[in-house]
Design a protein around this motif. Structure first.
Motif, PDB file in Angstrom:
ATOM      1  N   VAL A   3      -1.960  -4.677   3.220  1.00 19.13           N
ATOM      2  CA  VAL A   3      -3.194  -5.474   2.588  1.00 19.13           C
ATOM      3  C   VAL A   3      -4.393  -4.956   3.006  1.00 19.13           C
ATOM      4  O   VAL A   3      -4.630  -4.644   4.378  1.00 19.13           O
ATOM      5  N   PHE A   5      -8.402  -5.207   3.302  1.00 22.07           N
ATOM      6  CA  PHE A   5      -9.438  -6.462   3.376  1.00 22.07           C
ATOM      7  C   PHE A   5     -10.695  -5.786   3.981  1.00 22.07           C
ATOM      8  O   PHE A   5     -11.302  -6.595   4.770  1.00 22.07           O
ATOM      9  N   ASN A   7     -13.210  -3.987   2.078  1.00 26.36           N
ATOM     10  CA  ASN A   7     -13.963  -3.299   0.985  1.00 26.36           C
ATOM     11  C   ASN A   7     -15.621  -3.235   1.348  1.00 26.36           C
ATOM     12  O   ASN A   7     -16.320  -2.706   0.275  1.00 26.36           O
ATOM     13  N   MET A 355     -13.503  -8.376   0.423  1.00 25.13           N
ATOM     14  CA  MET A 355     -12.232  -8.241  -0.791  1.00 25.13           C
ATOM     15  C   MET A 355     -12.945  -7.520  -1.857  1.00 25.13           C
ATOM     16  O   MET A 355     -13.891  -7.426  -2.103  1.00 25.13           O
ATOM     17  N   ASN A 359      -7.740  -7.237  -4.737  1.00 22.73           N
ATOM     18  CA  ASN A 359      -7.017  -8.117  -3.984  1.00 22.73           C
ATOM     19  C   ASN A 359      -6.323  -9.583  -4.679  1.00 22.73           C
ATOM     20  O   ASN A 359      -6.768  -9.520  -5.529  1.00 22.73           O
ATOM     21  N   THR A 360      -5.556 -10.086  -4.019  1.00 23.19           N
ATOM     22  CA  THR A 360      -4.645 -11.107  -4.598  1.00 23.19           C
ATOM     23  C   THR A 360      -5.024 -12.335  -3.836  1.00 23.19           C
ATOM     24  O   THR A 360      -4.856 -12.202  -2.662  1.00 23.19           O
ATOM     25  N   GLU A 363      -2.131 -11.920  -1.159  1.00 24.65           N
ATOM     26  CA  GLU A 363      -2.662 -11.347   0.019  1.00 24.65           C
ATOM     27  C   GLU A 363      -3.531 -12.394   0.858  1.00 24.65           C
ATOM     28  O   GLU A 363      -3.252 -12.065   2.219  1.00 24.65           O
TER      29      GLU A 363
END
Ligand code: PLP
Length: 380
Positions: A3, A5, A7, A355, A359-360, A363
């Motif tokens: 993942v 995270f 950004n 984010m 992203n989901t 995650e």
């Protein structure tokens, strides 16, 4: 699960952006300053990119200057204004990115300006009455206040700040690196003299940015040499970077509403789940306030614990990439200047989740699960 995270540090390149750039790596290699066909072809691509960006922020193409990054654009605005316009006073805040803070401090150190720091409260909200007071006693000021804070996500009211600066005839630069491509900027409405963009923060390539410089404000170039960028920035242009920058901004504007909804949804989910599952969780600045913070950034403050030392490491070994940050614990560990300015408790741990459109929810759930394993809320 693997993942990403982080950004706010940088974003992955959008494949559509790469497709737009590739021809300028493979076939169109000319120097844009050359007057022959190979040169003219890439010159046209640069000017098209300039028009695209100008159109998106409602500026004139001549007001866009391409740079190597956001940091260069910030330096250009500050040094150029102070030196060319002979401004003797600067106003900024302790919460700015180092690209601004260190530049303003360097100008102060050289004796070019006297520097004032705007007051803020414990959540990092700027005191705009203080701005009025400072400007009333210091005419001809260069003001640099960011749109969104990269560490805690606080959004500043740059419309009101711009109005105050205009009333006092101050030159206003706002570091929009974290909001360009995430919010719509309209320079006809916003009373800012300078705005900044950095492509790698909105799924464009690294090593390219731009400065919006309001027309009529002639400031000297930071980099001397050839006459590129209408004498505003010497050096052969990063052609494929510029093409990628414009494409990335175009996509960001095209899909902005959907991405904002998606990312704000992830952030809301993060906040709700963390509150439910992690003991003593808090949020730094106005990070958890949807109306006053950047939707891409959530700055989480974890309770004092020996686990905090290994927090980032523990997330990393579970394949979660985030940024940390801590308040000052000792002279040797300077910590985050932003958290220090907010007087955050050095015993607490900080993680910045930032984010993007990629992203989901899964995650988010996975990251919360990993944190909950460490800081589990004990049922009452
Ligand atoms: N300003 C802010 C608010 C940032 O977050 C960053 C990068 O993190 C910069 C400036 C510097 O941008 P660049 O990495 O393009 O130099």
């Amino acid at each position: 699960m693997n993942v990403y995270f982080d950004n706010a540090a940088t974003t992955p390149l959008d494949p559509e952006v790469l497709d737009a750039m590739l021809p300028f790596m493979r076939e169109h290699f000319g120097n844009p300053s050359s007057i022959h066909g190979h040169g003219r072809q890439v010159r046209a691509a640069i000017e098209n990119a300039r028009k695209t960006i100008a159109h998106l922020i409602n500026a004139a193409p001549a007001e866009i200057v391409f740079t190597s990054c956001g940091t260069e654009a910030d330096n250009y605005a500050a040094s150029g204004s102070v030196k060319t316009l002979g401004l003797k006073h600067g106003i900024t805040s302790q919460l700015e990115h180092h690209a601004v803070l260190h530049t303003m401090q360097a100008l102060e150190k050289c004796g070019d300006i006297q520097l004032s720091y705007l007051r803020h409260d414990a959540q990092g909200r700027l005191d705009l009455e203080h701005l009025e007071e400072l400007l009333a006693t210091h005419p001809r000021t260069f003001v640099s206040l960011m749109h969104a804070n990269n560490e805690i996500g606080n959004l500043n009211d740059i419309v009101t700040i711009g109005d105050i600066c205009a009333r006092h005839n101050a030159v206003f630069h706002t570091d929009t690196v974290q909001t360009m491509g995430h919010y719509r900027h309209d320079v006809q409405k916003l009373k800012a003299n300078f705005l900044v963009g950095s492509a790698h923060k909105f799924h464009g390539p690294k090593g390219v940015g731009f400065l919006y410089r309001r027309s009529g404000l002639a400031v000297d170039s930071l980099i001397h040499g050839g006459s590129q960028e209408r004498n505003q920035r010497a050096g052969t242009e990063n052609v494929y970077g510029i093409v990628g920058l414009a494409k990335a901004l175009e996509i960001a504007y095209r899909d902005m509403a959907a991405h904002q909804r998606h990312i704000q949804g992830l952030k809301d989910r993060f906040i709700e789940k963390l509150r439910a599952e992690v003991d003593g969780v808090e949020f730094n600045g106005t990070s958890a306030d949807a109306d006053h913070s950047l939707y891409t950034v959530l700055s989480v403050s974890l309770p004092p614990s020996e686990l905090n030392e290994m927090l980032l490491f523990n997330l990393d070994i579970n394949h979660i990439s985030v940024s940390g940050g801590s308040a000052c614990t000792s002279g040797a560990n300077a910590g985050s200047h932003v958290l220090n300015a907010l007087n955050c408790d050095p015993a607490r741990g900080t993680i910045r989740f930032s984010m993007s459109k990629y992203n989901t929810e899964e995650e988010v759930d996975y990251a919360v699960e990993q944190l909950a394993k460490m800081y589990r809320k004990v049922p009452a």
